[in-house]
Design a protein around this motif. Structure first.
Motif, PDB file in Angstrom:
ATOM      1  N   LYS A 139       0.805  -1.221   0.011  1.00  0.00           N
ATOM      2  CA  LYS A 139      -0.021   0.141   0.137  1.00  0.00           C
ATOM      3  C   LYS A 139       0.886   1.274   0.086  1.00  0.00           C
ATOM      4  N   GLY A 140       1.980   1.158   0.577  1.00  0.00           N
ATOM      5  CA  GLY A 140       2.908   2.206   0.774  1.00  0.00           C
ATOM      6  C   GLY A 140       3.406   2.792  -0.607  1.00  0.00           C
ATOM      7  N   PHE A 141       3.902   1.699  -1.496  1.00  0.00           N
ATOM      8  CA  PHE A 141       4.239   2.000  -2.852  1.00  0.00           C
ATOM      9  C   PHE A 141       3.187   2.485  -3.496  1.00  0.00           C
ATOM     10  N   GLN A 142       1.935   1.814  -3.559  1.00  0.00           N
ATOM     11  CA  GLN A 142       0.682   2.316  -4.511  1.00  0.00           C
ATOM     12  C   GLN A 142       0.324   3.772  -4.013  1.00  0.00           C
ATOM     13  N   ARG A 143       0.562   4.037  -2.627  1.00  0.00           N
ATOM     14  CA  ARG A 143       0.347   5.545  -2.157  1.00  0.00           C
ATOM     15  C   ARG A 143       1.085   6.493  -2.805  1.00  0.00           C
ATOM     16  N   ILE A 144       2.455   6.253  -2.546  1.00  0.00           N
ATOM     17  CA  ILE A 144       3.210   7.302  -3.214  1.00  0.00           C
ATOM     18  C   ILE A 144       3.321   7.509  -4.744  1.00  0.00           C
ATOM     19  N   GLU A 145       3.012   6.457  -5.525  1.00  0.00           N
ATOM     20  CA  GLU A 145       3.027   6.565  -6.737  1.00  0.00           C
ATOM     21  C   GLU A 145       1.681   7.214  -7.096  1.00  0.00           C
ATOM     22  N   ASP A 146       0.642   6.923  -6.489  1.00  0.00           N
ATOM     23  CA  ASP A 146      -0.623   7.795  -6.689  1.00  0.00           C
ATOM     24  C   ASP A 146      -0.209   9.518  -6.363  1.00  0.00           C
ATOM     25  N   ILE A 147       0.426   9.539  -5.331  1.00  0.00           N
ATOM     26  CA  ILE A 147       0.746  11.078  -5.050  1.00  0.00           C
ATOM     27  C   ILE A 147       1.670  11.748  -6.093  1.00  0.00           C
ATOM     28  N   ILE A 148       2.740  11.074  -6.646  1.00  0.00           N
ATOM     29  CA  ILE A 148       3.514  11.540  -7.515  1.00  0.00           C
ATOM     30  C   ILE A 148       2.887  11.628  -8.752  1.00  0.00           C
ATOM     31  N   SER A 149       1.887  10.850  -9.292  1.00  0.00           N
ATOM     32  CA  SER A 149       1.349  10.971 -10.566  1.00  0.00           C
ATOM     33  C   SER A 149       0.296  12.447 -10.352  1.00  0.00           C
ATOM     34  N   ARG A 150      -0.358  12.528  -9.223  1.00  0.00           N
ATOM     35  CA  ARG A 150      -1.286  13.736  -9.017  1.00  0.00           C
ATOM     36  C   ARG A 150      -0.394  15.233  -8.661  1.00  0.00           C
ATOM     37  N   HIS A 151       0.704  15.005  -8.476  1.00  0.00           N
ATOM     38  CA  HIS A 151       1.654  16.376  -8.041  1.00  0.00           C
ATOM     39  C   HIS A 151       2.521  16.450  -8.901  1.00  0.00           C
ATOM     40  N   GLU A 152       2.408  17.508  -9.936  1.00  0.00           N
ATOM     41  CA  GLU A 152       3.382  17.875 -11.085  1.00  0.00           C
ATOM     42  C   GLU A 152       4.652  18.205 -10.526  1.00  0.00           C
ATOM     43  N   GLU A 153       4.698  18.889  -9.378  1.00  0.00           N
ATOM     44  CA  GLU A 153       5.868  19.395  -8.835  1.00  0.00           C
ATOM     45  C   GLU A 153       6.811  18.462  -8.371  1.00  0.00           C
ATOM     46  N   LEU A 154       6.389  16.951  -8.254  1.00  0.00           N
ATOM     47  CA  LEU A 154       6.943  15.939  -7.736  1.00  0.00           C
ATOM     48  C   LEU A 154       7.619  15.108  -8.892  1.00  0.00           C
ATOM     49  N   GLN A 155       7.056  15.375 -10.122  1.00  0.00           N
ATOM     50  CA  GLN A 155       7.389  14.382 -11.351  1.00  0.00           C
ATOM     51  C   GLN A 155       8.672  14.917 -11.864  1.00  0.00           C
ATOM     52  N   MET A 156       9.472  14.083 -12.221  1.00  0.00           N
ATOM     53  CA  MET A 156      10.604  14.385 -12.626  1.00  0.00           C
ATOM     54  C   MET A 156      11.309  13.213 -13.779  1.00  0.00           C
ATOM     55  N   LYS A 157      12.340  13.640 -14.482  1.00  0.00           N
ATOM     56  CA  LYS A 157      12.920  12.732 -15.403  1.00  0.00           C
ATOM     57  C   LYS A 157      13.549  11.431 -14.556  1.00  0.00           C
ATOM     58  N   PRO A 158      13.620  10.158 -15.258  1.00  0.00           N
ATOM     59  CA  PRO A 158      13.990   9.040 -14.712  1.00  0.00           C
ATOM     60  C   PRO A 158      15.497   9.131 -14.043  1.00  0.00           C
ATOM     61  N   LEU A 159      15.674   8.830 -12.915  1.00  0.00           N
ATOM     62  CA  LEU A 159      17.003   9.032 -12.289  1.00  0.00           C
ATOM     63  C   LEU A 159      18.026   7.978 -12.648  1.00  0.00           C
ATOM     64  N   GLU A 160      19.355   8.361 -12.819  1.00  0.00           N
ATOM     65  CA  GLU A 160      20.224   7.374 -13.498  1.00  0.00           C
ATOM     66  C   GLU A 160      20.823   6.375 -12.381  1.00  0.00           C
ATOM     67  N   HIS A 161      20.548   6.583 -11.258  1.00  0.00           N
ATOM     68  CA  HIS A 161      21.142   5.827 -10.039  1.00  0.00           C
ATOM     69  C   HIS A 161      19.785   5.173  -9.444  1.00  0.00           C
ATOM     70  N   CYS A 162      19.954   4.239  -8.730  1.00  0.00           N
ATOM     71  CA  CYS A 162      19.242   3.584  -7.649  1.00  0.00           C
ATOM     72  C   CYS A 162      19.618   3.781  -6.416  1.00  0.00           C
ATOM     73  N   PHE A 163      18.807   4.185  -5.296  1.00  0.00           N
ATOM     74  CA  PHE A 163      19.702   4.568  -3.780  1.00  0.00           C
ATOM     75  C   PHE A 163      18.770   3.596  -3.063  1.00  0.00           C
ATOM     76  N   ILE A 164      19.438   2.982  -2.152  1.00  0.00           N
ATOM     77  CA  ILE A 164      19.175   2.021  -1.248  1.00  0.00           C
ATOM     78  C   ILE A 164      19.341   3.021   0.248  1.00  0.00           C
ATOM     79  N   THR A 165      18.131   3.353   0.632  1.00  0.00           N
ATOM     80  CA  THR A 165      18.171   4.376   1.937  1.00  0.00           C
ATOM     81  C   THR A 165      18.243   3.570   3.086  1.00  0.00           C
ATOM     82  N   ILE A 166      19.102   4.101   4.049  1.00  0.00           N
ATOM     83  CA  ILE A 166      19.336   3.662   5.346  1.00  0.00           C
ATOM     84  C   ILE A 166      19.272   4.830   6.381  1.00  0.00           C
ATOM     85  N   TYR A 167      18.354   4.858   7.476  1.00  0.00           N
ATOM     86  CA  TYR A 167      18.012   5.924   8.218  1.00  0.00           C
ATOM     87  C   TYR A 167      18.563   5.689   9.695  1.00  0.00           C
TER      88      TYR A 167
END
Length: 412
Positions: free
Chosen positions: A78-106
């Motif tokens: 559900k988290g993936f589906q939610r953020i996909e929906d958010i990005i699709s609805r907010h033009e200011e979050l849309q960007m060209k495909p990134l060249e790199h993949c990032f694994i995040t650790i907090y």
């Protein structure tokens, strides 16, 4: 607004753009992607300005991109589906495909500052993050974790291990193990380690984090981001090393880049979390004037909103003193209770006439509201009402009731 850093809260603030930083989130993500080599970045900002929310939003966008490129998100996520929906609805979050993949650790340094060695707790965070990833668990990863943890816990030859760079080699293997099953959709995979709340740690632990991790900052494709208040962290460093140390220069040697995160429009944020008092629109302007005048942080906006929501006294009254107390004095006292407890006591004790006069001249919304009621604005009306309420022990029952309710604000 709930300030806990839950996934739901992070996505909610992103969806509603409550911090007015969606564009900044996108630009920061793109900045990370553009770098050809690993960087150590300090995100600097005052306490309460939303650094943790900002970097968590960045991590959510990077995690989404990582899952999408590797095609590892399930329909049940559900988290993936939610953020996909958010990005699709907010033009200011849309960007060209990134060249790199990032694994995040907090890594929340403040939560671990009772530990002897920050590297040990960081390794546990990396291990926990690895288990969350949809990779096939590699036994070599667990073996390396065990080796590193044993080396640190037993303190056997730790100094010589670092000097010989054996531990650095093991740490590199640990992070390399995160890069299994690379996809051709990524130019290369990177690890992003976020060190948060460092300025809140005990001085000795804050220095330990900086000194221990500096031995590993030259690892290829491993980015470190420190979220901190530089002013407060410099004080911690001076507490540890003494005031003779040039703490700013000492701190700067750890970072390649300092990214200053400022609060943009607190009034925008305030109305996002509380909404407007639609039946009493006049008080909205006074509230916003106070938020700006007292330079509230986002955290202070949350505290102010809670007081105003729970105890708003606004009533339609023809009595001049009661009207001023409910529309002007109440917000002032509630705001001072958060920003300056001493001044709040002075105000309630009738000792803030000069301060109120100064506030009247500098918070234009107060004068505008008073002018709107009577057609003229002057400080005399305001000071007379203040004197009647707080400087004299007189007045009718309504005045005395309002006086008591306002004074109770300090002690609730």
């Amino acid at each position: 607004m709930d300030l806990r850093l839950t996934k739901e809260n992070i996505l909610d603030t992103l969806d509603k753009n409550m911090l007015d930083r969606n564009v900044e989130v996108k630009e920061f993500v793109q900045m990370l992607d553009r770098y050809k080599e690993a960087r150590i970045i300090a995100i600097n900002g005052a306490w309460g300005c939303g650094k943790s929310f900002f970097i968590k939003q960045v991590c959510e966008v990077l995690d989404y991109d990582y899952q999408k490129k590797r095609n590892i998100a399930s329909e049940e996520d559900k988290g993936f589906q939610r953020i996909e929906d958010i990005i699709s609805r907010h033009e200011e979050l849309q960007m060209k495909p990134l060249e790199h993949c990032f694994i995040t650790i907090y890594y929340d340094a403040w939560r671990h500052d009772d530990h002897d060695d920050p590297l040990l707790s960081l390794i546990y965070e990396i291990e926990g993050r690895y288990k969350e990833l949809p990779h096939k668990i590699d036994t070599s990863f667990n073996d390396i974790c065990d080796v590193l943890k044993n080396q640190i816990e037993k303190k056997q030859g730790l100094r010589s291990i670092i000097e010989a760079e054996k531990m650095k080699g093991d740490f590199r293997k640990l992070l390399d193990a995160l890069h299994e099953n690379k996809t051709n959709k990524c130019k290369e995979e990177r690890v992003l380690i976020v060190i948060d709340e460092l300025d809140r740690c005990k001085p000795d632990y804050a220095v330990k984090v900086l000194e221990r991790i500096k031995h590993f900052i030259d690892l290829e494709n491993v980015f470190f981001i420190y979220c901190l208040n530089k002013v407060e962290l410099c004080k911690s460093i001076e507490c540890f090393y003494g005031r003779d140390l040039e703490s700013t220069m000492y701190l700067n040697k750890f970072f390649d880049i300092t990214y200053d995160l400022n609060i943009k429009d607190v009034s925008f944020y305030y109305f996002q979390i509380i909404g407007e008092f639609r039946n009493h629109p006049d008080v909205n302007s006074v509230i916003i004037g106070l938020v700006k005048y007292l330079k509230f942080s986002l955290r202070e906006c949350n505290q102010f909103a809670e007081i105003m929501k729970d105890r708003l006294l606004i009533k339609k009254s023809r009595n001049e003193e009661i009207w001023i107390s409910e529309n002007i004095f109440y917000p002032i006292i509630a705001a001072l209770r958060i920003s300056n407890a001493k001044e709040c006591r002075n105000f309630l004790g009738g000792r803030s006439g000069e301060y109120l006069d100064k506030m009247y001249s500098e918070v234009k919304e107060i004068g505008q509201l008073m002018s709107k009621r009577r057609g003229r604005a002057d400080a005399i009306r305001l000071l007379e009402a203040y004197s009647s309420l707080f400087c004299r022990d007189r007045g009718n029952s309504d005045i005395k009731k309002i006086r008591g309710e306002l004074k109770n604000l300090l002690y609730d």
